[in-house]
Design a protein around this motif. Structure first.
Motif, mmCIF file in Angstrom:
data_model
loop_
_atom_site.group_PDB
_atom_site.id
_atom_site.type_symbol
_atom_site.label_atom_id
_atom_site.label_comp_id
_atom_site.label_asym_id
_atom_site.label_seq_id
_atom_site.Cartn_x
_atom_site.Cartn_y
_atom_site.Cartn_z
ATOM 1 N N ASN A 126 0.851 -1.178 0.000
ATOM 2 C CA ASN A 126 0.000 0.000 0.000
ATOM 3 C C ASN A 126 0.897 1.242 0.000
ATOM 4 O OD1 ASN A 126 -1.994 1.932 0.264
ATOM 5 N ND2 ASN A 126 -2.202 1.640 2.472
ATOM 6 N N PRO A 127 1.068 1.912 -1.139
ATOM 7 C CA PRO A 127 2.014 3.024 -1.225
ATOM 8 C C PRO A 127 1.743 4.145 -0.224
ATOM 9 C CG PRO A 127 1.312 2.333 -3.420
ATOM 10 C CD PRO A 127 0.439 1.613 -2.445
ATOM 11 N N LYS A 128 0.484 4.467 0.035
ATOM 12 C CA LYS A 128 0.189 5.557 0.965
ATOM 13 C C LYS A 128 0.608 5.208 2.392
ATOM 14 C CE LYS A 128 -3.516 7.804 -1.638
ATOM 15 N NZ LYS A 128 -4.935 8.257 -1.637
ATOM 16 N N GLY A 129 0.423 3.952 2.773
ATOM 17 C CA GLY A 129 0.868 3.531 4.095
ATOM 18 C C GLY A 129 2.382 3.579 4.219
ATOM 19 N N LEU A 130 3.081 3.093 3.212
ATOM 20 C CA LEU A 130 4.545 3.135 3.223
ATOM 21 C C LEU A 130 5.039 4.576 3.261
ATOM 22 C CD1 LEU A 130 5.203 0.370 0.557
ATOM 23 C CD2 LEU A 130 5.657 0.189 3.012
ATOM 24 N N ASP A 131 4.353 5.457 2.537
ATOM 25 C CA ASP A 131 4.767 6.863 2.505
ATOM 26 C C ASP A 131 4.667 7.500 3.885
ATOM 27 O OD1 ASP A 131 5.368 9.425 1.011
ATOM 28 O OD2 ASP A 131 3.428 9.930 1.908
ATOM 29 N N PHE A 132 3.655 7.126 4.670
ATOM 30 C CA PHE A 132 3.525 7.691 6.013
ATOM 31 C C PHE A 132 4.770 7.389 6.851
ATOM 32 C CE2 PHE A 132 2.504 6.797 10.492
ATOM 33 C CZ PHE A 132 2.234 8.091 10.919
ATOM 34 N N TYR A 133 5.222 6.149 6.837
ATOM 35 C CA TYR A 133 6.383 5.792 7.652
ATOM 36 C C TYR A 133 7.671 6.389 7.084
ATOM 37 C CZ TYR A 133 3.098 2.754 9.955
ATOM 38 O OH TYR A 133 2.007 2.293 10.651
ATOM 39 N N SER A 134 7.739 6.541 5.772
ATOM 40 C CA SER A 134 8.901 7.195 5.171
ATOM 41 C C SER A 134 8.977 8.654 5.616
ATOM 42 C CB SER A 134 8.816 7.098 3.650
ATOM 43 O OG SER A 134 9.994 7.585 3.054
ATOM 44 N N ARG A 135 7.839 9.329 5.643
ATOM 45 C CA ARG A 135 7.813 10.722 6.099
ATOM 46 C C ARG A 135 8.138 10.818 7.584
ATOM 47 N NH1 ARG A 135 3.086 12.638 6.213
ATOM 48 N NH2 ARG A 135 1.813 10.909 5.408
ATOM 49 N N LEU A 136 7.654 9.851 8.379
ATOM 50 C CA LEU A 136 7.973 9.832 9.801
ATOM 51 C C LEU A 136 9.483 9.724 10.013
ATOM 52 C CD1 LEU A 136 7.477 9.500 12.851
ATOM 53 C CD2 LEU A 136 6.965 7.080 12.424
ATOM 54 N N VAL A 137 10.131 8.805 9.312
ATOM 55 C CA VAL A 137 11.574 8.634 9.457
ATOM 56 C C VAL A 137 12.308 9.910 9.052
ATOM 57 C CG1 VAL A 137 13.578 7.396 8.523
ATOM 58 C CG2 VAL A 137 11.551 6.127 9.260
ATOM 59 N N ASP A 138 11.893 10.534 7.972
ATOM 60 C CA ASP A 138 12.538 11.780 7.541
ATOM 61 C C ASP A 138 12.372 12.876 8.592
ATOM 62 O OD1 ASP A 138 13.419 10.640 5.205
ATOM 63 O OD2 ASP A 138 11.818 11.490 3.950
ATOM 64 N N GLU A 139 11.190 12.973 9.192
ATOM 65 C CA GLU A 139 10.968 13.972 10.251
ATOM 66 C C GLU A 139 11.884 13.702 11.444
ATOM 67 O OE1 GLU A 139 8.945 16.654 10.695
ATOM 68 O OE2 GLU A 139 7.868 16.589 8.793
ATOM 69 N N LEU A 140 12.012 12.448 11.831
ATOM 70 C CA LEU A 140 12.868 12.101 12.970
ATOM 71 C C LEU A 140 14.322 12.457 12.685
ATOM 72 C CD1 LEU A 140 11.300 8.634 13.842
ATOM 73 C CD2 LEU A 140 11.162 10.695 15.249
ATOM 74 N N LEU A 141 14.804 12.088 11.514
ATOM 75 C CA LEU A 141 16.195 12.375 11.175
ATOM 76 C C LEU A 141 16.447 13.876 11.122
ATOM 77 C CD1 LEU A 141 16.771 9.644 8.439
ATOM 78 C CD2 LEU A 141 17.722 9.666 10.768
ATOM 79 N N ALA A 142 15.495 14.637 10.585
ATOM 80 C CA ALA A 142 15.659 16.088 10.529
ATOM 81 C C ALA A 142 15.694 16.705 11.924
ATOM 82 C CB ALA A 142 14.522 16.703 9.708
ATOM 83 N N ALA A 143 15.024 16.034 12.887
ATOM 84 C CA ALA A 143 14.999 16.514 14.270
ATOM 85 C C ALA A 143 16.175 15.982 15.086
ATOM 86 C CB ALA A 143 13.680 16.116 14.932
ATOM 87 N N GLY A 144 17.044 15.192 14.460
ATOM 88 C CA GLY A 144 18.182 14.633 15.176
ATOM 89 C C GLY A 144 17.810 13.499 16.111
#
Length: 348
Positions: free
Chosen positions: A98-116
Motif C-alpha cells: 500500500n504506497p500511501k501507508g509506506l509513505d507515512f512511515y517514510s515521512r515519519l523517518v525523515d521527520e525524525l532524522l531532521a529533528a536529530g
C-alpha cells in the motif's frame, strides 16, 4: 546525597534516552489511505472486549499529527524514538503493498532524522492483519513466512535510513494472552494455538533476522517483557514449583530459544499434554537462534505466585471488562497470584 555520589550516578556517555509507542495505540486513521483491518480493529468492535468500548479508530490521531508529534519529541530532548509499523497499513489483504501507508512511515523517518532523533523501528507490536488471522493467524506456520515478506517490504522502503530494527515487542502478550487467555486480540482461548503462536513468532523472528542481516541491517533484536516470579511462601514446595513454572513460561521459553537455540526442558514437560514438540520442525531452533545485536527488556513488576488456591477473601484483580477469559499460562493454569493482603494495582 554528596556531589561525589551524584557524579557516580550519572548515565554513561552514549546512553540513549528515548520513548516508544505502538501503532494501534496512537495512529488512528484506522481505515484511511488504504489501511485495512488489524486484529485489534476487529477485536475492539466486539462489545465487551475493550474497556469503555474504545477502538483504535482515532486514538491520539498521530497519523495526522505526526510532524507536530515529532516536534514535541525534539522539545523533550529525546535521542531515539521506537515506533511500530502497522502491518495492515502497508500491506493490503491481497498481499500487495500500500504506497500511501509506506509513505507515512517514510515521512515519519525523515521527520525524525531532521529533528536529530534516531528512528528505531519495531516490526510487530501486535498489529496482525485480520485477513491473516482468518487464515489461522500466528497458530498457522505460514504466518512466519508472511511476516518475513512484510519485513523485507519495510526494509526496501526504510532500510536506507533505519539501522535499528526490533522484530517483536512482547511476544508473550501476542501469543499466550492473545491465543490462550483471550484478553488481547484476537481473543482466542485455545491453549495449543497459543503454543503454536509462541513457536511461529519465534520462527518469524529468526527468519526476519536472517533476511534483514543479509541485506546489511546494522542492529537487529527483539523486546521481551520479563518478570521475577517470587514464591508466595519460600518454604512451600507448591509455591516454589509455581515460581519455576512461571519463570519457564514467561521468561525462559522466550530467552532460551532466541539466545541458546533450545526450549527449556521443564517448559517442554509442563506443556507436553499439548504436543508442543510436533510444532517444532528440524532446523527451526537453528533459525530462531540467529544472532541478535540487542535484547530489549520491558519490566513492569515482579509477580508473587503460588501453587495453592487463593486464600478466602482474596480481592480479585481489576478487570478491564466483564468478558470471561482463561488462564494464559498453558500447562500451569492452576498457578495463582496472591496479593499478600496488599492493595492491588490496576495491573493486578
Amino acid at each position: 546525597m554528596s556531589l561525589d555520589n551524584l557524579e557516580q550516578r550519572r548515565f554513561p556517555p552514549g546512553f540513549v534516552w528515548g520513548a516508544a509507542t505502538a501503532a494501534a495505540q496512537i495512529e488512528g486513521a484506522a481505515h484511511e489511505d488504504g489501511k485495512q483491518d488489524s486484529i485489534w480493529d476487529a477485536f475492539a468492535r466486539v462489545p465487551g472486549n475493550v474497556a469503555n468500548g474504545d477502538t483504535p479508530e482515532r486514538a491520539v490521531d498521530h497519523y495526522h499529527r505526526m510532524p507536530e508529534d515529532v516536534a514535541l519529541m525534539k522539545r523533550l530532548g529525546l535521542d531515539s524514538y521506537r515506533f511500530s509499523i502497522s502491518w495492515p497499513r502497508v500491506k493490503r489483504d491481497d498481499g500487495a503493498a500500500n504506497p500511501k501507508g509506506l509513505d507515512f512511515y517514510s515521512r515519519l523517518v525523515d521527520e525524525l532524522l531532521a529533528a536529530g532523533i534516531l528512528p528505531w523501528l519495531t516490526l510487530y507490536h501486535w498489529d496482525l492483519p485480520q485477513a491473516v488471522e482468518e487464515t489461522g493467524g500466528w497458530a498457522n506456520r505460514e504466518t512466519a513466512a508472511r511476516f518475513t515478506d512484510y519485513a523485507l517490504l519495510m526494509h526496501e522502503t526504510l532500510g536506507d535510513r533505519v539501522n535499528h530494527w526490533t522484530t517483536f515487542n512482547e511476544p508473550l502478550c501476542s501469543s499466550f494472552i492473545a491465543y490462550a487467555g483471550g484478553e488481547h486480540a484476537p481473543g482466542r482461548q485455545e491453549p495449543r494455538a497459543a503454543l503454536a503462536a509462541l513457536h511461529h513468532q519465534h520462527l518469524a523472528h529468526g527468519l526476519a533476522t536472517r533476511a534483514l542481516r543479509e541485506r546489511g541491517t546494522e542492529k537487529i533484536g527483539i523486546t521481551l517483557n520479563l518478570t521475577n516470579a517470587v514464591p508466595n511462601n519460600p518454604a512451600e514446595p507448591a509455591d516454589i514449583d509455581a515460581a519455576r513454572r512461571i519463570d519457564a513460561l514467561w521468561n525462559r521459553a522466550f530467552l532460551e530459544p532466541i539466545l541458546l537455540g533450545r526450549y527449556p526442558a521443564d517448559f517442554l514437560e509442563d506443556v507436553s499434554a499439548h504436543r508442543f514438540d510436533e510444532l517444532v520442525h528440524d532446523g527451526d531452533l537453528e533459525t530462531i537462534a540467529a544472532p541478535i545485536d540487542f535484547l530489549g527488556v520491558n519490566h513492569y513488576h515482579d509477580d508473587n505466585v503460588s501453587g495453592l488456591p487463593l486464600p478466602a477473601g482474596e480481592p480479585e484483580s481489576l478487570r478491564p471488562t466483564s468478558k470471561p477469559t482463561s488462564s494464559p499460562f498453558v500447562g500451569s493454569e492452576h498457578v495463582t497470584f496472591p496479593s499478600r493482603g496488599l492493595p492491588r494495582t490496576a495491573m493486578g
